[in-house]
Design an enzyme around this catalytic site. Structure first.
Site, mmCIF file in Angstrom:
data_model
loop_
_atom_site.group_PDB
_atom_site.id
_atom_site.type_symbol
_atom_site.label_atom_id
_atom_site.label_comp_id
_atom_site.label_asym_id
_atom_site.label_seq_id
_atom_site.Cartn_x
_atom_site.Cartn_y
_atom_site.Cartn_z
ATOM 1 N N GLY A 49 0.837 -1.182 0.000
ATOM 2 C CA GLY A 49 0.000 0.000 0.000
ATOM 3 C C GLY A 49 0.878 1.240 0.000
ATOM 4 O O GLY A 49 2.042 1.184 0.409
ATOM 5 N N GLN A 54 3.369 9.845 1.090
ATOM 6 C CA GLN A 54 4.609 9.050 1.131
ATOM 7 C C GLN A 54 5.473 9.240 -0.106
ATOM 8 O O GLN A 54 6.600 8.735 -0.158
ATOM 9 C CB GLN A 54 4.285 7.555 1.288
ATOM 10 C CG GLN A 54 3.635 7.214 2.609
ATOM 11 C CD GLN A 54 3.415 5.722 2.704
ATOM 12 O OE1 GLN A 54 2.422 5.205 2.213
ATOM 13 N NE2 GLN A 54 4.353 5.036 3.335
ATOM 14 N N CYS A 95 6.108 -0.074 7.041
ATOM 15 C CA CYS A 95 5.681 1.141 6.347
ATOM 16 C C CYS A 95 6.821 1.582 5.447
ATOM 17 O O CYS A 95 7.973 1.614 5.876
ATOM 18 C CB CYS A 95 5.359 2.226 7.368
ATOM 19 S SG CYS A 95 4.877 3.788 6.608
ATOM 20 N N LEU A 96 6.505 1.925 4.200
ATOM 21 C CA LEU A 96 7.552 2.343 3.256
ATOM 22 C C LEU A 96 8.262 3.615 3.717
ATOM 23 O O LEU A 96 9.363 3.889 3.275
ATOM 24 C CB LEU A 96 6.951 2.544 1.861
ATOM 25 C CG LEU A 96 6.532 1.260 1.131
ATOM 26 C CD1 LEU A 96 5.771 1.595 -0.151
ATOM 27 C CD2 LEU A 96 7.742 0.388 0.807
ATOM 28 N N HIS A 137 -4.300 1.687 7.487
ATOM 29 C CA HIS A 137 -2.919 2.185 7.596
ATOM 30 C C HIS A 137 -2.706 3.370 6.648
ATOM 31 O O HIS A 137 -2.189 4.422 7.039
ATOM 32 C CB HIS A 137 -1.939 1.048 7.282
ATOM 33 C CG HIS A 137 -0.495 1.480 7.269
ATOM 34 N ND1 HIS A 137 0.411 1.057 8.217
ATOM 35 C CD2 HIS A 137 0.202 2.282 6.415
ATOM 36 C CE1 HIS A 137 1.599 1.610 7.950
ATOM 37 N NE2 HIS A 137 1.500 2.336 6.862
ATOM 38 N N GLU A 138 -3.135 3.193 5.388
ATOM 39 C CA GLU A 138 -2.905 4.251 4.392
ATOM 40 C C GLU A 138 -3.763 5.474 4.682
ATOM 41 O O GLU A 138 -3.338 6.607 4.459
ATOM 42 C CB GLU A 138 -3.171 3.743 2.968
ATOM 43 C CG GLU A 138 -2.347 2.536 2.521
ATOM 44 C CD GLU A 138 -0.857 2.653 2.791
ATOM 45 O OE1 GLU A 138 -0.335 3.780 2.862
ATOM 46 O OE2 GLU A 138 -0.211 1.600 2.947
ATOM 47 N N HIS A 141 -2.125 7.853 6.888
ATOM 48 C CA HIS A 141 -1.171 8.740 6.215
ATOM 49 C C HIS A 141 -1.849 10.017 5.718
ATOM 50 O O HIS A 141 -1.248 11.086 5.731
ATOM 51 C CB HIS A 141 -0.510 8.034 5.027
ATOM 52 C CG HIS A 141 0.627 7.136 5.408
ATOM 53 N ND1 HIS A 141 1.784 7.604 5.983
ATOM 54 C CD2 HIS A 141 0.789 5.797 5.288
ATOM 55 C CE1 HIS A 141 2.615 6.583 6.194
ATOM 56 N NE2 HIS A 141 2.033 5.471 5.787
HETATM 57 ZN ZN ZN Z 1 2.796 3.559 5.862
#
Ligand code: ZN
Length: 182
Positions: A49, A54, A95-96, A137-138, A141
């Site tokens: 995701g 991000q 998480c990226l 999660h996204e 963000h």
């Molecule tokens: Zn993340």
């Protein structure tokens, strides 16, 4: 061949990750190019995701692919979580924006969302399991909420050196590593 949009990951503690993202107003070609570039960045970074902040974009766009199969890729624009329900479950999330950091995060099992596809088509869905978790999660963000805010005090203590290393790396950038993150 036209120049293809290429997006780079924004890493913690970049302040853009703390800003509340703004709604998308035009469902145009630029949006579709952004979504395509986000999907490419997510896949090439081995994520499941990715939210627009991000990649340095303060817009309410997220992409996900729970299975990794091309046909399962999903893009959600101006997504809203209408309801969260079911038992709260714990899952180790990455998480990226936090390379090499994993923490057990508690979230409700299910959610109901409303969003738009990149072509403007309304979407309403009930989600559960891994897909529900990725979307929650996204969505965080888009609100400027990060893994570090959701982890237990014990994890925050355990991960303090790794988080500090990210702060140091932000001051003097290095290439991001890759693993299965969202
Ligand atoms: Zn993340």
């Amino acid at each position: 061949m036209s120049d293809k949009l290429e997006l780079q990951l924004t890493l913690y503690p970049d302040p853009i990750l703390r800003r509340v993202a703004l709604p998308v107003e035009a469902f145009d070609e630029e949006l579709r190019e952004t979504v395509a570039a986000m999907l490419e960045r997510m896949h090439s970074s081995h994520g499941v995701g990715l939210a627009a902040p991000q990649v340095g974009l303060g817009k309410r766009i997220l992409v996900l692919n729970p299975s990794g199969k091309p046909e399962d890729a999903l893009a959600l624009v101006n997504v809203r979580i209408l309801e969260r329900s079911g038992p709260t479950t714990a899952f180790e999330e990455g998480c990226l924006s936090f390379p090499e950091i994993y923490a057990e995060i508690q979230r409700p099992e299910r959610c109901r969302i409303a969003a738009f596809a990149p072509d403007g088509t309304p979407i309403e869905r009930e989600l559960d399991g891994f897909t529900s978790r990725i979307v929650q999660h996204e969505y965080d963000h888009l609100e400027g909420v990060l893994l570090v805010d959701r982890m237990s005090p014990a994890d925050r203590h355990r991960l303090k050196p790794a988080l500090q290393a990210l702060v140091e790396a932000y001051k003097s950038p290095r290439p991001a590593a890759s693993a299965k993150r969202m």
